[in-house]
Structures are given as C-alpha cells and as structure tokens.
Design a protein around this motif. Structure first.
Motif, PDB file in Angstrom:
ATOM      1  N   GLU A 168      62.627  36.825   1.594  1.00 47.69           N
ATOM      2  CA  GLU A 168      63.557  37.637   2.371  1.00 47.69           C
ATOM      3  C   GLU A 168      63.439  39.112   1.985  1.00 47.69           C
ATOM      4  O   GLU A 168      63.314  39.448   0.798  1.00 47.69           O
ATOM      5  CB  GLU A 168      64.997  37.181   2.128  1.00 47.69           C
ATOM      6  N   VAL A 204      58.324  36.014  11.484  1.00 54.00           N
ATOM      7  CA  VAL A 204      59.492  36.491  10.764  1.00 54.00           C
ATOM      8  C   VAL A 204      60.706  36.457  11.678  1.00 54.00           C
ATOM      9  O   VAL A 204      60.606  36.729  12.887  1.00 54.00           O
ATOM     10  CB  VAL A 204      59.274  37.921  10.223  1.00 54.00           C
ATOM     11  N   SER A 205      61.831  36.049  11.131  1.00 54.00           N
ATOM     12  CA  SER A 205      63.105  36.105  11.843  1.00 54.00           C
ATOM     13  C   SER A 205      63.936  37.233  11.242  1.00 54.00           C
ATOM     14  O   SER A 205      64.047  37.326  10.013  1.00 54.00           O
ATOM     15  CB  SER A 205      63.855  34.772  11.699  1.00 54.00           C
ATOM     16  N   ILE A 206      64.484  38.078  12.082  1.00 50.16           N
ATOM     17  CA  ILE A 206      65.199  39.259  11.607  1.00 50.16           C
ATOM     18  C   ILE A 206      66.578  39.304  12.243  1.00 50.16           C
ATOM     19  O   ILE A 206      66.720  39.242  13.475  1.00 50.16           O
ATOM     20  CB  ILE A 206      64.435  40.561  11.939  1.00 50.16           C
ATOM     21  N   ALA A 217      65.231  40.266   6.975  1.00 46.72           N
ATOM     22  CA  ALA A 217      64.016  39.639   7.502  1.00 46.72           C
ATOM     23  C   ALA A 217      63.648  38.442   6.635  1.00 46.72           C
ATOM     24  O   ALA A 217      63.586  38.554   5.405  1.00 46.72           O
ATOM     25  CB  ALA A 217      62.867  40.651   7.528  1.00 46.72           C
ATOM     26  N   ASP A 218      63.384  37.314   7.278  1.00 49.82           N
ATOM     27  CA  ASP A 218      63.051  36.073   6.577  1.00 49.82           C
ATOM     28  C   ASP A 218      61.741  35.535   7.151  1.00 49.82           C
ATOM     29  O   ASP A 218      61.648  35.247   8.355  1.00 49.82           O
ATOM     30  CB  ASP A 218      64.181  35.055   6.774  1.00 49.82           C
ATOM     31  N   ALA A 262      63.550  46.821  13.992  1.00 46.08           N
ATOM     32  CA  ALA A 262      63.307  45.446  13.558  1.00 46.08           C
ATOM     33  C   ALA A 262      62.309  44.745  14.467  1.00 46.08           C
ATOM     34  O   ALA A 262      61.455  43.972  14.005  1.00 46.08           O
ATOM     35  CB  ALA A 262      64.631  44.677  13.521  1.00 46.08           C
ATOM     36  N   GLU A 263      62.392  44.991  15.767  1.00 41.66           N
ATOM     37  CA  GLU A 263      61.443  44.384  16.690  1.00 41.66           C
ATOM     38  C   GLU A 263      60.034  44.900  16.444  1.00 41.66           C
ATOM     39  O   GLU A 263      59.048  44.140  16.514  1.00 41.66           O
ATOM     40  CB  GLU A 263      61.873  44.666  18.134  1.00 41.66           C
ATOM     41  N   VAL A 301      70.078  41.628  12.583  1.00 47.42           N
ATOM     42  CA  VAL A 301      70.493  43.027  12.493  1.00 47.42           C
ATOM     43  C   VAL A 301      72.006  43.114  12.644  1.00 47.42           C
ATOM     44  O   VAL A 301      72.595  42.424  13.484  1.00 47.42           O
ATOM     45  CB  VAL A 301      69.807  43.887  13.572  1.00 47.42           C
ATOM     46  N   VAL A 321      56.523  46.237   6.174  1.00 38.80           N
ATOM     47  CA  VAL A 321      57.884  46.767   6.038  1.00 38.80           C
ATOM     48  C   VAL A 321      57.835  48.258   5.704  1.00 38.80           C
ATOM     49  O   VAL A 321      58.569  49.073   6.290  1.00 38.80           O
ATOM     50  CB  VAL A 321      58.662  45.990   4.953  1.00 38.80           C
ATOM     51  N   ARG A 377      58.825  43.081  13.452  1.00 35.88           N
ATOM     52  CA  ARG A 377      58.457  41.709  13.772  1.00 35.88           C
ATOM     53  C   ARG A 377      57.077  41.634  14.413  1.00 35.88           C
ATOM     54  O   ARG A 377      56.251  40.764  14.075  1.00 35.88           O
ATOM     55  CB  ARG A 377      59.498  41.096  14.726  1.00 35.88           C
ATOM     56  N   ALA A 391      69.188  45.147   8.233  1.00 41.35           N
ATOM     57  CA  ALA A 391      68.330  44.134   8.845  1.00 41.35           C
ATOM     58  C   ALA A 391      67.839  43.212   7.740  1.00 41.35           C
ATOM     59  O   ALA A 391      67.295  43.677   6.731  1.00 41.35           O
ATOM     60  CB  ALA A 391      67.154  44.783   9.559  1.00 41.35           C
TER      61      ALA A 391
END
Length: 469
Positions: A411, A451-453, A366-367, A428-429, A455, A394, A432, A364
C-alpha cells in the motif's frame, strides 16, 4: 520542517558517499586524479608566486629564519595536492632560490655548507608537504569512510612539526645556529607554518583548481570582508584606549563571532577566503606597527582564527550526515519513499498548516492488486521489484509539494495539499494508468501490475487517521 522534508524527499535521496569526500567541498572529478602538469609559462609563474610568498614571510620576520607565518608551506601543499609529485621541480626551484637568497641575506658565506643547507631544506620541505598531499589524495584510505577533513585537522600539525624539526636540525647542522637557539625558535616556526597551512591551503586550491569545488566564492563575502575590517579597527581602538586592561586577544574574539556565523551561511571557499582576509589584517597590522613583544599573542590570535577554516570544511560534512541519518529514519529502504512514521509526522503537520489557512487537502490510498499472488508464484524478488517499479511511478505522478509514503506491505499513501477531491482523483487515475504499464516476471508467467486507488478529501477538523478509517 515541511520544506526541509520536501527538499530532501524530492532529491530522491541522491546523496551518496561523503559530501566532502576530498575535504575541500565536493570534487567534480575523482580525488585520486591529479591535474595535468602546468605549462612552462605557468610553471615559471608558480615559482615566482612561491618566491613572492617567501618574501612576504621575510617582511614579517621578527628574527633570522623565523616569521609570523610561512605562506610557501600552504602553496606547496596545494600544488602537490592538485598536480601530484609532478610539480616537485617547481617546489624545488622555489626552495633553492629562496634558500640561496635567505642565507646570503643573513650573511652566510657561499660554500658547501650553504649548498648542503639548501639541498636538505629543499628535499625535506618537498617530502613533508608532498607526503601530506599524497595522504589527503589517497583513495584507499578514504574509501573506507575515513573523514578527510579530520585527517587534515590532525595531519596538518604533524606535518608542520616535522617540517619545523627538519628545518631546525638543518640550520643547526649547516649554520652557526646552536641547538639551544634552534629550540628557542621552534614554537614560533611551528605556529607560523601551521597558521599558513590552516589559512591558505583552501584559497590556493581554489585558485589552482576551482573545478574541485561545487560551490564557488560568493559575492556576499565582500560585504562580510568590509564588516570584518570595521570590527578589526574597532577592536584595535578598544585595546589601544583600554590602558592595558584589554588584551589583544579581544581582537580575535570579536572577529571569530561573525566568522563562525558565516560558517553556517557561506560556502567553505567563501569562509576560507574570509579567514585569509582576517589573517591579512593581522599581517598588515604587524607590518605597519611591528610585532614588538606580542609575537605569541599575535600568532595565537591568528592560529585561533585559522581554525575557523576547519569548521567551514566540516559543516557540510555534518549537514550531509544529518541528511543521511534523516534518510535512514524517514524512508522505506526498499522503495525510497517516506516510511509510515515519517509520512504521518509530515502529513499531520501539513494538515495543520492547511487548516490554519483554510485550504483543502486530499488523500489517495493505492493498493497493488493480487500482490500476494505475485510473491507466491514469481517469488519475493519479483515482488520487491514490483514494489520498486510502482514506487517509481508514484514519484513520477507527484506534483511539487505532494507527499508519498509506503503505508503497508503493498500500500502507498499519497497526500495532495491545496487540492480538492476531483483534482486528486485525476492524479490518481494518471498513476493507475502508469502502474498498469509495469510488468513483472518473464514469459510465460509474466504479469501486468494493477492497482486500486481510493481518494478522499479531508473534512474540516478531520485527522489523517480519521480520514483513513
């Protein structure tokens, strides 16, 4: 390697300061803090122990005023270390009692010379070992990164040499011992004191104040004690039946091998107790069969074995230093997560292991959203705080065995061993949602983090870099 990284990583790098900051394993209270003064009953008990240790030295004495070793020196050092100068009367009582008994034992007449001898011996012994303990406890010196074990290693011979010099000068001044006789006694006196300090200080500290040690004595040392007895007896039999071809030093050599192995497997206290056990075997041999002409050979063997105590104390220091250097080389200073190089190495090894067992591994990436705007509008300090808070979320989202690292500026890359894409997406959700609760800045410019992730699950034979393309 993976298990080591995970073990270190999951501690969140809580190792701060020297692991053996008091030189005797991890203390549970500040090193400068001394224990309360013993109760009257315990004080009397300490005096009795001091006197009993002196009698043990006398039993092994091969000449007037000189013994194979001198355990009261180590007991005095341990008392002063634990309780500070408040126990000086206890040490004085032991010194005066044994000084009087010793000189009457050797036929010295009662008079002012005898009292002068006892008083000077008492003050000198207390000053040397009380001062040694004060140096080991001194916070200002060791707060600057000075190695307490190294100071113990270097200061112990100095303290024992000073105690030897004071004791022999005292004898030459107040008794009929000549200067030449005093010089002749000096080596054995010094080695006897040093053997005792090296060997017995840690066990005495453990008995007096076991709370200073985070790792207690382990039951396994009983098994190792039995092994050492068998090796000791076997070595003695070899020496006895060698017809003079084997030196008695072979005994120390055979015992050093398992002791050095134990240094890397047992706690420092356990190692110190095993060293004490070996020294007691030498003492028992000398007491049962006599020393004869092999005084220095026996003392040399005991001195060599006693040095293992230093290794037992220093190995935790070295392990801590290794972990500290690993931390510096493997983690991102700002977030505490694995840096890019360490993550690539660790994740690549995990991918290879997953492939060997036919498992699945997901990634995953994450940004953080609009991070440049946070830096531009709120300043880089708030941007750093946003990265730290995101890294904390995280860490909270990780499961046992998961990996996380800082991949770039804003990132973060996560690896989920033994996890399919659907499960990784669920994690990941959750991450987020956690990051979405973080705010930076103050009103009216407060911002919520986003955050945009992405996967992905690795395909068979796919590498980390291929999966990230």
């Amino acid at each position: 390697m993976i298990e080591f990284v995970l073990k270190v990583f999951q501690t969140k790098w809580e190792l701060e300061g020297p692991l053996v900051s008091c030189g005797f394993n991890i203390p549970t209270r500040p090193i400068a803090e001394v224990a309360a003064l013993p109760s009257p009953v315990r004080s009397v008990l300490y005096v009795c122990v001091w006197v009993g240790l002196w009698f043990l030295a006398q039993v092994l004495g091969y000449a007037p005023h000189v013994s194979l070793w001198y355990p009261p020196s180590a007991f005095s050092l341990a008392l002063f270390f634990v309780h500070g100068w408040k126990v000086a009367p206890i040490v004085w009582s032991g010194c005066m009692t044994t000084g009087l008994v010793s000189n009457l034992w050797h036929g010295d007449a009662v008079g002012w010379p005898l009292f002068g001898l006892i008083i000077v011996y008492t003050l000198g012994h207390s000053a040397v070992y009380g001062g040694f303990a004060a140096i080991l406890r001194h916070r200002r010196v060791f707060d600057h990164g000075v190695d307490r074990v190294g100071v113990f290693l270097l200061a112990a011979p100095v303290a024992c040499a000073l105690a030897t010099a004071l004791g022999l000068c005292n004898l030459a001044t107040f008794t009929d011992v000549t200067g030449a006789q005093a010089l002749e006694m000096a080596p054995a006196w010094f080695i006897g004191d040093l053997i005792a300090v090296n060997t017995l200080t840690i066990p005495f500290l453990y008995l007096l104040d076991g709370g200073r040690f985070d790792r207690p004595a382990e039951p396994r040392l009983l098994l190792w004690g039995a092994v050492l007895i068998m090796l000791f007896v076997a070595a003695l039999v070899l020496v006895e039946h060698s017809g003079g071809r084997l030196s008695s030093s072979i005994v120390a050599y055979l015992l050093l091998l398992p002791l050095v192995w134990c240094v890397h497997r047992l706690s420092p206290v356990s190692v110190a107790l095993l060293v004490t056990w070996v020294e007691l075997l030498f003492v028992a041999q000398a007491g049962l069969f006599g020393i004869g002409d092999s005084l220095f050979s026996c003392q040399g063997a005991m001195l060599a074995v006693s040095a293992v105590t230093y290794f037992g104390l220093q190995v935790p220091n070295l392990e801590h230093e290794r972990l500290r250097l690993f931390r510096l080389a493997s983690t991102d200073e700002l977030t505490g997560l694995l840096n890019r190089r360490a993550f690539v190495e660790t994740c690549t090894a995990e991918i290879a292991r997953t492939a060997r067992r036919g498992g699945r591994l997901s990634l995953a990436l994450a940004d953080l959203d609009h991070f440049k705007a946070i830096n531009d509008e709120l300043g880089h300090a708030e941007g750093d705080r946003a990265l730290r808070q995101a890294a904390e979320r995280v860490m909270m989202a990780l499961r046992g065995g998961d990996l996380a690292g800082r991949w770039g500026g804003e990132e973060f890359l996560l690896a989920f061993p033994d996890t399919d894409r659907a499960t990784a997406a669920h994690v990941a959700e959750r991450l987020r949602a956690e990051i979405a609760t973080v705010t930076v800045g103050a009103e009216p410019t407060r911002r919520w983090l986003g955050v945009s992730i992405g996967v992905a699950e690795l395909r068979p034979g796919e590498s980390l870099h291929e999966a990230l393309r």
